[in-house]
Design a protein around this motif. Structure first.
Motif, PDB file in Angstrom:
ATOM      1  N   THR A   1       0.812  -1.377   0.175  1.00  0.00           N
ATOM      2  CA  THR A   1       0.366   0.282   0.152  1.00  0.00           C
ATOM      3  C   THR A   1       1.065   1.393  -0.070  1.00  0.00           C
ATOM      4  OG1 THR A   1      -0.163   0.166   2.235  1.00  0.00           O
ATOM      5  CG2 THR A   1      -1.757  -1.296   1.256  1.00  0.00           C
ATOM      6  N   GLY A   2       2.072   1.577   0.488  1.00  0.00           N
ATOM      7  CA  GLY A   2       3.074   2.543   0.802  1.00  0.00           C
ATOM      8  C   GLY A   2       2.568   3.564   1.191  1.00  0.00           C
ATOM      9  N   SER A   3       1.789   3.158   2.656  1.00  0.00           N
ATOM     10  CA  SER A   3       1.353   4.420   3.437  1.00  0.00           C
ATOM     11  C   SER A   3       3.295   4.916   3.902  1.00  0.00           C
ATOM     12  CB  SER A   3       0.485   3.972   4.479  1.00  0.00           C
ATOM     13  OG  SER A   3       1.474   3.014   5.305  1.00  0.00           O
ATOM     14  N   ASN A   4       4.193   4.254   4.411  1.00  0.00           N
ATOM     15  CA  ASN A   4       4.812   5.366   4.454  1.00  0.00           C
ATOM     16  C   ASN A   4       5.556   5.572   3.277  1.00  0.00           C
ATOM     17  OD1 ASN A   4       5.048   3.889   7.207  1.00  0.00           O
ATOM     18  ND2 ASN A   4       6.964   1.691   6.319  1.00  0.00           N
TER      19      ASN A   4
ATOM     20  N   GLU B   1       6.232   3.865  12.461  1.00  0.00           N
ATOM     21  CA  GLU B   1       7.709   3.855  11.049  1.00  0.00           C
ATOM     22  C   GLU B   1       7.328   5.086  10.866  1.00  0.00           C
ATOM     23  OE1 GLU B   1       7.627  -0.467   9.151  1.00  0.00           O
ATOM     24  OE2 GLU B   1       5.163  -0.393   9.810  1.00  0.00           O
TER      25      GLU B   1
ATOM     26  N   GLY C   1      11.390 -10.773   9.859  1.00  0.00           N
ATOM     27  CA  GLY C   1      10.867 -11.425   8.700  1.00  0.00           C
ATOM     28  C   GLY C   1       9.827 -11.680   7.973  1.00  0.00           C
TER      29      GLY C   1
ATOM     30  N   HIS D   1      -0.888  -3.160  13.328  1.00  0.00           N
ATOM     31  CA  HIS D   1      -0.146  -3.262  12.530  1.00  0.00           C
ATOM     32  C   HIS D   1      -1.008  -1.735  12.290  1.00  0.00           C
ATOM     33  CE1 HIS D   1       2.106  -4.216   8.391  1.00  0.00           C
ATOM     34  NE2 HIS D   1       2.234  -2.817   9.123  1.00  0.00           N
TER      35      HIS D   1
ATOM     36  N   LYS E   1       2.545   1.142  11.785  1.00  0.00           N
ATOM     37  CA  LYS E   1       2.417   2.033  11.318  1.00  0.00           C
ATOM     38  C   LYS E   1       3.133   3.956  11.449  1.00  0.00           C
ATOM     39  CE  LYS E   1       1.173  -0.340   7.126  1.00  0.00           C
ATOM     40  NZ  LYS E   1       0.699  -0.092   6.421  1.00  0.00           N
TER      41      LYS E   1
ATOM     42  N   PRO F   1       8.478  -3.533  10.683  1.00  0.00           N
ATOM     43  CA  PRO F   1       7.403  -3.235  12.301  1.00  0.00           C
ATOM     44  C   PRO F   1       7.554  -4.105  13.824  1.00  0.00           C
ATOM     45  CG  PRO F   1       5.934  -4.857  11.120  1.00  0.00           C
ATOM     46  CD  PRO F   1       7.601  -4.566  10.570  1.00  0.00           C
TER      47      PRO F   1
ATOM     48  N   THR G   1      12.194  -0.643   6.960  1.00  0.00           N
ATOM     49  CA  THR G   1      11.786  -0.001   8.044  1.00  0.00           C
ATOM     50  C   THR G   1      11.187  -1.611   8.652  1.00  0.00           C
ATOM     51  OG1 THR G   1       9.935  -0.037   6.593  1.00  0.00           O
ATOM     52  CG2 THR G   1      10.703   1.863   7.322  1.00  0.00           C
TER      53      THR G   1
HETATM   54  C1  GAR Z   1       5.350  -1.347   6.397  1.00  0.00           C
HETATM   55  O1  GAR Z   1       5.044  -1.853   8.287  1.00  0.00           O
HETATM   56  C2  GAR Z   1       7.151  -2.151   7.142  1.00  0.00           C
HETATM   57  O2  GAR Z   1       7.787  -2.080   7.876  1.00  0.00           O
HETATM   58  C3  GAR Z   1       6.489  -3.641   6.558  1.00  0.00           C
HETATM   59  O3  GAR Z   1       5.756  -3.689   5.954  1.00  0.00           O
HETATM   60  C4  GAR Z   1       4.852  -2.826   5.952  1.00  0.00           C
HETATM   61  C5  GAR Z   1       4.659  -1.874   4.728  1.00  0.00           C
HETATM   62  O4  GAR Z   1       3.416  -1.182   4.721  1.00  0.00           O
HETATM   63  N1  GAR Z   1       7.955  -4.042   5.896  1.00  0.00           N
HETATM   64  C6  GAR Z   1       8.845  -5.648   6.282  1.00  0.00           C
HETATM   65  O5  GAR Z   1       7.743  -6.716   6.962  1.00  0.00           O
HETATM   66  C7  GAR Z   1       9.396  -5.708   5.667  1.00  0.00           C
HETATM   67  N2  GAR Z   1       9.796  -7.161   6.614  1.00  0.00           N
HETATM   68  P1  GAR Z   1       3.092   0.365   3.764  1.00  0.00           P
HETATM   69  O6  GAR Z   1       3.126  -0.382   2.215  1.00  0.00           O
HETATM   70  O7  GAR Z   1       1.580   0.521   4.388  1.00  0.00           O
HETATM   71  O8  GAR Z   1       4.071   1.434   3.822  1.00  0.00           O
END
Ligand code: GAR
Length: 202
Positions: A11-14, A173, A117, A166, A170, A109, A107
């Motif tokens: 989704t790419g929220s970060n 994060e 992992g 999560h 987020k 979580p 990043t």
């Molecule tokens: C984030 O929480 C990131 O840290 C995690 O996936 C999510 C992506 O969210 N990454 C991992 O778990 C890598 N091991 P987003 O697509 O909404 O940014």
């Protein structure tokens, strides 16, 4: 100005948070390209900001190494100062990590080294802990094993499921990521020194 490539799977929220931060003229970094290993929902954020995207579909390559070589070739086109793995749910091949290290961060979580992992949130819930967290790390060739650049605790609440937990992690994060990228850009955080702190003794 630090130029940043962001790699995503979802989704790419970060990514969105970093793009929003970088829209501030005072923020010392700019996202120059967004890449993914699949057709990712998060591309929409890049498109909204007029930032180029590229996709290197993992499924179309014979091996992780071949996929990584193409990913590296795409990154090389943009010559970013920093690569941010922001929800990229693939392990990078060692050759690509070695090529870009120490200029790749990730990043995660969870409060590393706890729950590394692909299922950091699920694994924390399954373990029954009352707090987990968020981390930003330097990428090495292991699974979420690089030096920790920033991290913060997040409570696990009664009744949490993977989604609610999560969603609480987020925002933490995002804040950590924006701050780490800022500190890298200003020179307050020296990635080479962080990497050296982990290097084996000669
Ligand atoms: C984030 O929480 C990131 O840290 C995690 O996936 C999510 C992506 O969210 N990454 C991992 O778990 C890598 N091991 P987003 O697509 O909404 O940014």
């Amino acid at each position: 100005m630090l130029s940043v490539a962001v790699l995503i799977s979802g989704t790419g929220s970060n990514l969105r948070a970093l793009l929003d931060a970088a829209a501030d003229p005072d923020y010392p970094a700019r996202v120059v390209v967004v890449g993914a290993d699949r057709e990712a929902e998060g591309f929409a954020h890049a498109e909204e900001y007029g930032i180029p995207t590229f996709m290197v579909p993992y499924a179309q390559f014979e091996s992780r190494e071949e996929w990584g070589a193409e990913l590296g070739a795409q990154l090389a086109v943009w010559q970013p100062d920093l690569v941010v793995l922001s929800g990229l749910m693939r392990l990078l091949p060692a050759a690509l990590v070695d090529e870009w290290s120490p200029r790749i961060i990730n990043t995660h979580p969870a409060y590393l080294p706890e729950f590394p992992g692909a299922h950091g949130v699920r694994d924390a819930l399954a373990a029954g802990v009352d707090q987990t967290g968020a981390s930003v790390i330097l990428v090495d060739t292991g699974v979420d094993s690089g030096p920790i650049l920033a991290q913060e605790r997040v409570p696990v609440l009664a009744g949490d499921d993977e989604h609610t937990l999560h969603e609480r992690i987020k925002p933490v994060e995002r804040r950590l990521l924006i701050d780490v990228v800022r500190r890298i850009a200003t020179g307050d955080l020296d990635l080479a020194a962080q990497a050296a702190s982990r290097a084996p003794a000669p």
